[in-house]
Write a protein that holds these residues in place. Structure first.
Motif, PDB file in Angstrom:
ATOM      1  N   PHE A  69       0.851  -1.184   0.000  1.00  0.00           N
ATOM      2  CA  PHE A  69       0.000   0.000   0.000  1.00  0.00           C
ATOM      3  C   PHE A  69       0.890   1.237   0.000  1.00  0.00           C
ATOM      4  O   PHE A  69       2.089   1.141   0.245  1.00  0.00           O
ATOM      5  CB  PHE A  69      -0.935   0.008   1.211  1.00  0.00           C
ATOM      6  N   THR A  70       0.284   2.391  -0.261  1.00  0.00           N
ATOM      7  CA  THR A  70       1.035   3.648  -0.348  1.00  0.00           C
ATOM      8  C   THR A  70       0.915   4.405   0.965  1.00  0.00           C
ATOM      9  O   THR A  70      -0.173   4.823   1.362  1.00  0.00           O
ATOM     10  CB  THR A  70       0.494   4.505  -1.501  1.00  0.00           C
ATOM     11  N   LEU A  71       2.058   4.606   1.618  1.00  0.00           N
ATOM     12  CA  LEU A  71       2.046   5.237   2.933  1.00  0.00           C
ATOM     13  C   LEU A  71       1.438   6.632   2.918  1.00  0.00           C
ATOM     14  O   LEU A  71       0.824   7.049   3.898  1.00  0.00           O
ATOM     15  CB  LEU A  71       3.467   5.325   3.490  1.00  0.00           C
ATOM     16  N   ASP A  72       1.603   7.353   1.837  1.00  0.00           N
ATOM     17  CA  ASP A  72       1.133   8.727   1.803  1.00  0.00           C
ATOM     18  C   ASP A  72      -0.385   8.818   1.907  1.00  0.00           C
ATOM     19  O   ASP A  72      -0.919   9.900   2.164  1.00  0.00           O
ATOM     20  CB  ASP A  72       1.615   9.411   0.517  1.00  0.00           C
ATOM     21  N   THR A  79       8.502   4.866   2.923  1.00  0.00           N
ATOM     22  CA  THR A  79       9.086   4.628   4.240  1.00  0.00           C
ATOM     23  C   THR A  79       8.873   5.849   5.127  1.00  0.00           C
ATOM     24  O   THR A  79       8.950   6.983   4.645  1.00  0.00           O
ATOM     25  CB  THR A  79      10.586   4.333   4.109  1.00  0.00           C
ATOM     26  N   VAL A  80       8.624   5.603   6.399  1.00  0.00           N
ATOM     27  CA  VAL A  80       8.550   6.673   7.385  1.00  0.00           C
ATOM     28  C   VAL A  80       9.681   6.484   8.374  1.00  0.00           C
ATOM     29  O   VAL A  80      10.082   5.348   8.653  1.00  0.00           O
ATOM     30  CB  VAL A  80       7.176   6.682   8.082  1.00  0.00           C
ATOM     31  N   TYR A  81      10.199   7.580   8.867  1.00  0.00           N
ATOM     32  CA  TYR A  81      11.355   7.556   9.758  1.00  0.00           C
ATOM     33  C   TYR A  81      11.028   8.218  11.093  1.00  0.00           C
ATOM     34  O   TYR A  81      10.141   9.065  11.185  1.00  0.00           O
ATOM     35  CB  TYR A  81      12.534   8.289   9.116  1.00  0.00           C
ATOM     36  N   CYS A 123       5.723   1.085  14.490  1.00  0.00           N
ATOM     37  CA  CYS A 123       5.008   2.006  13.623  1.00  0.00           C
ATOM     38  C   CYS A 123       3.635   1.410  13.327  1.00  0.00           C
ATOM     39  O   CYS A 123       3.441   0.188  13.371  1.00  0.00           O
ATOM     40  CB  CYS A 123       5.769   2.302  12.342  1.00  0.00           C
ATOM     41  N   ALA A 124       2.707   2.293  13.051  1.00  0.00           N
ATOM     42  CA  ALA A 124       1.336   1.878  12.776  1.00  0.00           C
ATOM     43  C   ALA A 124       0.712   2.859  11.802  1.00  0.00           C
ATOM     44  O   ALA A 124       1.118   4.021  11.736  1.00  0.00           O
ATOM     45  CB  ALA A 124       0.523   1.824  14.066  1.00  0.00           C
ATOM     46  N   VAL A 125      -0.271   2.374  11.049  1.00  0.00           N
ATOM     47  CA  VAL A 125      -0.947   3.242  10.089  1.00  0.00           C
ATOM     48  C   VAL A 125      -2.448   3.080  10.230  1.00  0.00           C
ATOM     49  O   VAL A 125      -2.944   2.052  10.713  1.00  0.00           O
ATOM     50  CB  VAL A 125      -0.523   2.940   8.635  1.00  0.00           C
ATOM     51  N   GLU A 126      -3.132   4.112   9.794  1.00  0.00           N
ATOM     52  CA  GLU A 126      -4.585   4.085   9.785  1.00  0.00           C
ATOM     53  C   GLU A 126      -5.047   4.714   8.485  1.00  0.00           C
ATOM     54  O   GLU A 126      -4.507   5.739   8.052  1.00  0.00           O
ATOM     55  CB  GLU A 126      -5.158   4.835  10.982  1.00  0.00           C
ATOM     56  N   ASP A 127      -6.068   4.092   7.894  1.00  0.00           N
ATOM     57  CA  ASP A 127      -6.573   4.536   6.594  1.00  0.00           C
ATOM     58  C   ASP A 127      -7.476   5.742   6.792  1.00  0.00           C
ATOM     59  O   ASP A 127      -8.703   5.667   6.664  1.00  0.00           O
ATOM     60  CB  ASP A 127      -7.319   3.390   5.904  1.00  0.00           C
ATOM     61  N   THR A 128      -6.849   6.863   7.107  1.00  0.00           N
ATOM     62  CA  THR A 128      -7.560   8.101   7.310  1.00  0.00           C
ATOM     63  C   THR A 128      -6.582   9.251   7.121  1.00  0.00           C
ATOM     64  O   THR A 128      -5.369   9.053   7.105  1.00  0.00           O
ATOM     65  CB  THR A 128      -8.188   8.155   8.717  1.00  0.00           C
TER      66      THR A 128
END
Length: 122
Positions: A25-28, A76-78, A94-99
Motif C-alpha cells: 500500500f502507499t504510505l502517503d 518509508t517513514v522515519y 510504527c502503525a498506520v490508519e486509513d484516514t
C-alpha cells in the motif's frame, strides 16, 4: 505489511534513526504513528503524522529530540531520535490508519509492524 528497523543499543545522548517500510500500500494515503512500549507500561504515542504531512504530533517527552518524516519515493517513514535518554528504552512500533489524520493513541490505528527494540544505556 509494515517492517520496522534501526533499533539497537545506544549510550545516553546518542542518536538512532528508526525506519518503517511499507509494502502493499502507499504510505502517503495513511496517517502514520510511532508508538513505544516499555516493560510494565502501556503502549504510548510518540509521534504521529497526517497524510501529506499537514500535521505532526510529538509527545511532550520527546519534543525537540525526535523528528518524524516520510520518504514517499521509498514508501518509508522515519523517526530520528536524538539526545536519547534511558527512559526512551522501549519496543518501538510504527502503525498506520486509513484516514487523513488520527489522534496519536494506539486504539486509533489498525495496522501495526512487529516492533524494533531501542535500549539506551551506558
Amino acid at each position: 505489511q509494515l517492517v520496522e528497523s534501526g533499533g539497537g543499543l545506544v549510550q545516553p545522548g546518542g542518536s538512532l534513526r528508526l525506519s518503517c517500510a511499507a509494502s502493499g500500500f502507499t504510505l502517503d494515503d495513511y496517517a502514520i504513528g510511532w508508538f513505544r512500549q516499555a516493560p510494565g507500561k502501556e503502549r504510548e504515542g510518540v509521534s504521529c503524522i497526517s497524510t501529506s504531512d499537514r500535521t505532526t504530533y510529538y509527545a511532550d517527552s520527546v519534543k525537540g529530540r525526535f523528528t518524524i518524516s516520510r520518504d514517499n519515493a521509498k514508501n518509508t517513514v522515519y523517526l530520528q531520535m536524538n539526545s536519547l535518554k534511558p527512559e526512551d528504552t522501549a519496543l518501538y512500533y510504527c502503525a498506520v490508519e486509513d484516514t487523513v489524520e488520527a489522534m496519536c493513541v494506539p486504539y486509533e490505528y489498525d495496522y501495526w509492524g512487529q516492533g524494533t527494540q531501542v535500549t539506551v544505556s551506558s
